[in-house]
Scaffold this motif. Sequence first.
Motif, PDB file in Angstrom:
ATOM      1  N   TYR B  33       0.835  -1.196   0.000  1.00 24.24           N
ATOM      2  CA  TYR B  33       0.000   0.000   0.000  1.00 24.24           C
ATOM      3  C   TYR B  33       0.871   1.249   0.000  1.00 24.24           C
ATOM      4  CZ  TYR B  33      -3.332  -3.401   1.911  1.00 24.24           C
ATOM      5  OH  TYR B  33      -4.126  -4.502   2.124  1.00 24.24           O
ATOM      6  N   PHE B  45      -4.936   7.200   1.718  1.00 31.76           N
ATOM      7  CA  PHE B  45      -4.681   6.098   0.788  1.00 31.76           C
ATOM      8  C   PHE B  45      -4.443   6.617  -0.629  1.00 31.76           C
ATOM      9  CE2 PHE B  45      -5.128   1.996  -1.139  1.00 31.76           C
ATOM     10  CZ  PHE B  45      -5.858   2.198  -2.308  1.00 31.76           C
ATOM     11  N   TYR B  48      -3.078   0.460  -3.860  1.00 30.74           N
ATOM     12  CA  TYR B  48      -2.528  -0.756  -3.310  1.00 30.74           C
ATOM     13  C   TYR B  48      -2.420  -1.845  -4.384  1.00 30.74           C
ATOM     14  CZ  TYR B  48      -6.450  -4.107  -2.513  1.00 30.74           C
ATOM     15  OH  TYR B  48      -7.473  -5.023  -2.646  1.00 30.74           O
ATOM     16  N   ALA B  98      -4.068  -8.861   1.156  1.00 35.29           N
ATOM     17  CA  ALA B  98      -4.996  -7.759   1.400  1.00 35.29           C
ATOM     18  C   ALA B  98      -6.158  -8.246   2.265  1.00 35.29           C
ATOM     19  CB  ALA B  98      -5.513  -7.212   0.079  1.00 35.29           C
ATOM     20  N   GLY B  99      -6.714  -7.329   3.036  1.00 36.58           N
ATOM     21  CA  GLY B  99      -7.870  -7.676   3.849  1.00 36.58           C
ATOM     22  C   GLY B  99      -7.726  -7.155   5.255  1.00 36.58           C
ATOM     23  N   ALA B 100      -8.856  -6.885   5.888  1.00 39.42           N
ATOM     24  CA  ALA B 100      -8.855  -6.246   7.200  1.00 39.42           C
ATOM     25  C   ALA B 100      -8.160  -7.075   8.260  1.00 39.42           C
ATOM     26  CB  ALA B 100     -10.287  -5.960   7.640  1.00 39.42           C
ATOM     27  N   TYR B 101      -8.182  -8.398   8.112  1.00 35.14           N
ATOM     28  CA  TYR B 101      -7.640  -9.254   9.161  1.00 35.14           C
ATOM     29  C   TYR B 101      -6.126  -9.374   9.090  1.00 35.14           C
ATOM     30  CZ  TYR B 101     -12.464 -10.450  10.019  1.00 35.14           C
ATOM     31  OH  TYR B 101     -13.796 -10.383  10.321  1.00 35.14           O
ATOM     32  N   GLU B 103      -2.704  -7.465   9.290  1.00 37.35           N
ATOM     33  CA  GLU B 103      -2.131  -6.203   9.747  1.00 37.35           C
ATOM     34  C   GLU B 103      -1.232  -5.599   8.681  1.00 37.35           C
ATOM     35  OE1 GLU B 103      -0.163  -6.425  13.502  1.00 37.35           O
ATOM     36  OE2 GLU B 103       0.764  -4.440  13.310  1.00 37.35           O
ATOM     37  N   GLN B 104      -1.370  -4.305   8.499  1.00 40.94           N
ATOM     38  CA  GLN B 104      -0.470  -3.570   7.613  1.00 40.94           C
ATOM     39  C   GLN B 104       0.704  -3.065   8.445  1.00 40.94           C
ATOM     40  OE1 GLN B 104      -2.314  -0.601   5.098  1.00 40.94           O
ATOM     41  NE2 GLN B 104      -4.104  -1.872   4.728  1.00 40.94           N
ATOM     42  N   PHE B 106       3.924  -0.623   8.503  1.00 38.40           N
ATOM     43  CA  PHE B 106       4.330   0.600   7.820  1.00 38.40           C
ATOM     44  C   PHE B 106       5.832   0.792   7.819  1.00 38.40           C
ATOM     45  CE2 PHE B 106       0.496   2.991   6.812  1.00 38.40           C
ATOM     46  CZ  PHE B 106      -0.466   2.217   7.452  1.00 38.40           C
TER      47      PHE B 106
END
Lengths: 112, 115
Positions: B33, B45, B48, B98-101, B103-104, B106
């Motif tokens: 991202y 944003f 991505y 990708a996906g909410a579950y 963790e990104q 940084f």
Amino acid sequence: AQSVSQHNHHVILSEAASLELGCNYSYGGTVNLFWYVQYPGQHLQLLLKYFSGDPLVKGIKGFEAEFIKSKFSFNLRKPSVQWSDTAEYFCAVYDRDDKIIFGKGTRLHILP
Amino acid sequence: GAGVSQTPSNKVTEKGKYVELRCDPISGHTALYWYRQSLGQGPEFLIYFQGTGAADDSGLPNDRFFAVRPEGSVSTLKIQRTERGDSAVYLCASSLIAGAYNEQFFGPGTRLTVL
């Protein structure tokens, strides 16, 4: 698309004071909510997250957040802050298009 | 292992110039991202990637901005004909998929200053 509002842009507290940072998101349905923290000179990192289940979520370093669906809120709390909690805090929501929408952030300054 | 890295850490350029910002994600992370953080704002944003393809580029402000990820690992954000309003910290994040579950994580960001 979702949006996120953080009520306080800059908060100054003394050590041992209790903390609550406000966060509201724009609309309901299933939401995935986050608090991120950026300590001075460091990367943005995840503090805690809510996906489902218990609306009181516990994170690292004694932080917790409460998801209140009826108020579209996800406020961050800590009972007793420390000087090392000085940082910028971002509330965020996961949008349905696989991206994170961040609030503008709250700068927290703890006086020793 | 190593976290997300970004180079350069700082970039100063003149209005109208072309710049490239690089992101090295965590090894094995397929989602990458790009965000932009202007002064006093939260990260915003931009685009991505899931693998090599741009899954969502709806955040790119205009056609001066372009990003690539040719081999599904390193990504480059390219800005043509830079303007003073492009000055910001550009953040990169990666996640397993990708996906909410997922963790990104940084990186430290690249601070771009357009004079």
